[in-house]
Design a protein around this motif. Structure first.
Motif, PDB file in Angstrom:
ATOM      1  N   GLN A 110       5.378   3.304   1.068  1.00 49.95           N
ATOM      2  CA  GLN A 110       5.957   4.375   1.874  1.00 49.95           C
ATOM      3  C   GLN A 110       4.970   5.521   2.056  1.00 49.95           C
ATOM      4  O   GLN A 110       4.743   5.996   3.167  1.00 49.95           O
ATOM      5  CB  GLN A 110       7.231   4.896   1.219  1.00 49.95           C
ATOM      6  N   LYS A 111       4.378   5.967   0.966  1.00 42.90           N
ATOM      7  CA  LYS A 111       3.509   7.141   1.024  1.00 42.90           C
ATOM      8  C   LYS A 111       2.197   6.868   1.744  1.00 42.90           C
ATOM      9  O   LYS A 111       1.692   7.725   2.479  1.00 42.90           O
ATOM     10  CB  LYS A 111       3.240   7.649  -0.390  1.00 42.90           C
ATOM     11  N   HIS A 171      10.329   5.431   7.299  1.00 36.94           N
ATOM     12  CA  HIS A 171       9.714   4.423   6.441  1.00 36.94           C
ATOM     13  C   HIS A 171       9.773   3.022   7.025  1.00 36.94           C
ATOM     14  O   HIS A 171       9.472   2.045   6.340  1.00 36.94           O
ATOM     15  CB  HIS A 171      10.368   4.448   5.051  1.00 36.94           C
ATOM     16  N   ASN A 193       3.966  -0.755  -7.374  1.00 38.51           N
ATOM     17  CA  ASN A 193       4.862   0.378  -7.194  1.00 38.51           C
ATOM     18  C   ASN A 193       5.200   0.469  -5.707  1.00 38.51           C
ATOM     19  O   ASN A 193       4.410   0.979  -4.907  1.00 38.51           O
ATOM     20  CB  ASN A 193       4.192   1.674  -7.659  1.00 38.51           C
ATOM     21  N   ALA A 234       9.553  -1.022   4.426  1.00 38.07           N
ATOM     22  CA  ALA A 234       9.536   0.050   3.441  1.00 38.07           C
ATOM     23  C   ALA A 234      10.689   1.021   3.595  1.00 38.07           C
ATOM     24  O   ALA A 234      10.848   1.927   2.782  1.00 38.07           O
ATOM     25  CB  ALA A 234       8.212   0.814   3.510  1.00 38.07           C
ATOM     26  N   GLU A 270       6.896   2.335  -3.865  1.00 35.76           N
ATOM     27  CA  GLU A 270       6.863   3.647  -3.219  1.00 35.76           C
ATOM     28  C   GLU A 270       5.493   3.943  -2.616  1.00 35.76           C
ATOM     29  O   GLU A 270       5.377   4.748  -1.682  1.00 35.76           O
ATOM     30  CB  GLU A 270       7.245   4.748  -4.208  1.00 35.76           C
ATOM     31  N   ASP A 271       4.456   3.295  -3.144  1.00 38.27           N
ATOM     32  CA  ASP A 271       3.110   3.508  -2.602  1.00 38.27           C
ATOM     33  C   ASP A 271       3.030   3.076  -1.144  1.00 38.27           C
ATOM     34  O   ASP A 271       2.281   3.660  -0.345  1.00 38.27           O
ATOM     35  CB  ASP A 271       2.076   2.751  -3.425  1.00 38.27           C
ATOM     36  N   LEU A 327      13.285  -0.177  -0.155  1.00 40.55           N
ATOM     37  CA  LEU A 327      12.303  -0.721  -1.094  1.00 40.55           C
ATOM     38  C   LEU A 327      12.757  -2.046  -1.689  1.00 40.55           C
ATOM     39  O   LEU A 327      11.968  -2.770  -2.291  1.00 40.55           O
ATOM     40  CB  LEU A 327      12.017   0.291  -2.206  1.00 40.55           C
ATOM     41  N   HIS A 379       5.487   9.084   6.603  1.00 38.40           N
ATOM     42  CA  HIS A 379       6.054   9.931   5.561  1.00 38.40           C
ATOM     43  C   HIS A 379       5.649  11.382   5.857  1.00 38.40           C
ATOM     44  O   HIS A 379       4.463  11.702   5.949  1.00 38.40           O
ATOM     45  CB  HIS A 379       5.520   9.479   4.204  1.00 38.40           C
TER      46      HIS A 379
END
Length: 313
Positions: free
Chosen positions: A238-239, A279, A233, A193, A235-236, A196, A244
């Motif tokens: 990563q979060k 990440h 998605n 991650a 980015e999910d 991406l 993070h």
């Protein structure tokens, strides 16, 4: 409800016990389809190897119902071989974690003992030459026939080891494990991650891992691809699953870890300490997530290790 007769046999086929049971119930457990079966509320003879059930149908015909191998599972060791996404962490790194710390929760603990052989920065080459991780000492020195090894390496290899050498290293590991009568399982690394996008080098590593497993006819777990498919998605990832900073500081009600500023400054990770997102490494949710993906992949494989899976959620 229907009446069943239970017969217990030893390994030589000698009948040890015959009992009747009047109650039939509907039940099941994770990883198996629900089915009609019965409950036996007493201990079986000690040397029971096979339990057979018979029933009477509506016309009073005596028919076989099912049979069950008793004590089919035996205690095993599961070696988790990986990098910093696998290794254990000290408390001052919380919630950073490795999948090797949590994979045991997804197996039947009465049978499976996990040995976490994760090392930060490790590659297949450093494991084999003993400079970071020690394949001969940590794995080959204690492995026994019937044990299992999951190797999930590749993140650091993608930076330092050419894909054809990476594949050759995996093949040596496979041969070593098989020479001991144990089973080797190749897993992709976790979904990287920090970027991406899948880099060209990582794409080569993923292909090499799959090809090594195919050439040696061993089980392959594509947790990288499965994570991609489950997270449209990116980015999910990563979060939710990496270190993070915003997630660390967010309240638990918002899916965070309730970190105060002092906890960020005192963190074991140099990145988090400086307020930078990390990440590459995963948090406890990520460690559980990738452990779950491994067990889901196992349940869809032909590996005997799938019989030891306890649950997948």
């Amino acid at each position: 409800e229907f009446k069943v007769m239970l017969a217990a046999y030893d390994a030589d086929g000698k009948m040890l016990m015959v009992k009747t049971a009047d109650k039939a119930v509907e039940y099941g457990h994770e990883g198996e389809k629900y089915k009609k079966t019965f409950e036996l509320n007493e201990a079986l003879p000690q040397n029971t190897a096979l339990l057979k059930a018979f029933a009477w149908d509506s016309e009073n015909n005596f028919v076989p119902l099912c049979e069950y191998a008793v004590n089919e599972l035996k205690p095993i060791k599961l070696y988790a071989v990986g990098d910093s996404t696998c290794q254990p962490y000290e408390l001052n790194y919380y919630p950073q974690a490795g999948w090797g710390e949590y994979i045991g929760d997804y197996f039947k603990s009465e049978y499976v003992t996990v040995k976490n052989c994760g090392h930060g920065g490790a590659t297949t080459s450093t494991f084999l030459n003993g400079t970071n991780g020690n394949w001969d000492k940590e794995v080959m020195g204690s492995i026994s026939a019937g044990d299992y090894v999951i190797v999930s390496l590749g993140i650091n290899d993608s930076f330092h080891v050419p894909a054809h050498i990476y594949k050759k290293n995996l093949e040596k590991m496979i041969d070593d494990v098989h020479s001991k009568g144990a089973e080797m399982i190749i897993s992709t690394p976790i979904r990287l991650a920090s970027s991406l996008q899948t880099t060209d080098r990582m794409q080569e590593i993923l292909k090499a891992a799959k090809q090594a497993a195919a050439d040696k006819n061993v089980t392959f777990l594509d947790i990288y691809g499965r994570a991609d498919a489950e997270n449209p998605n990116p980015e999910d990832i990563q979060k939710k699953y990496t270190m993070h900073v915003d997630t660390l500081k967010a309240s638990s009600a918002d899916g965070g870890f309730d970190f105060a500023s002092a906890e960020v400054w005192g963190h074991g990770s140099v990145y988090i300490k400086q307020g930078q997102n990390d990440h590459t490494h995963i948090n406890i949710r990520g460690a559980n997530y990738y452990s779950r993906l491994m067990t889901l992949e196992l349940l869809e494989s032909n590996s005997e290790l799938r019989k030891y899976v306890r649950y997948t959620e």
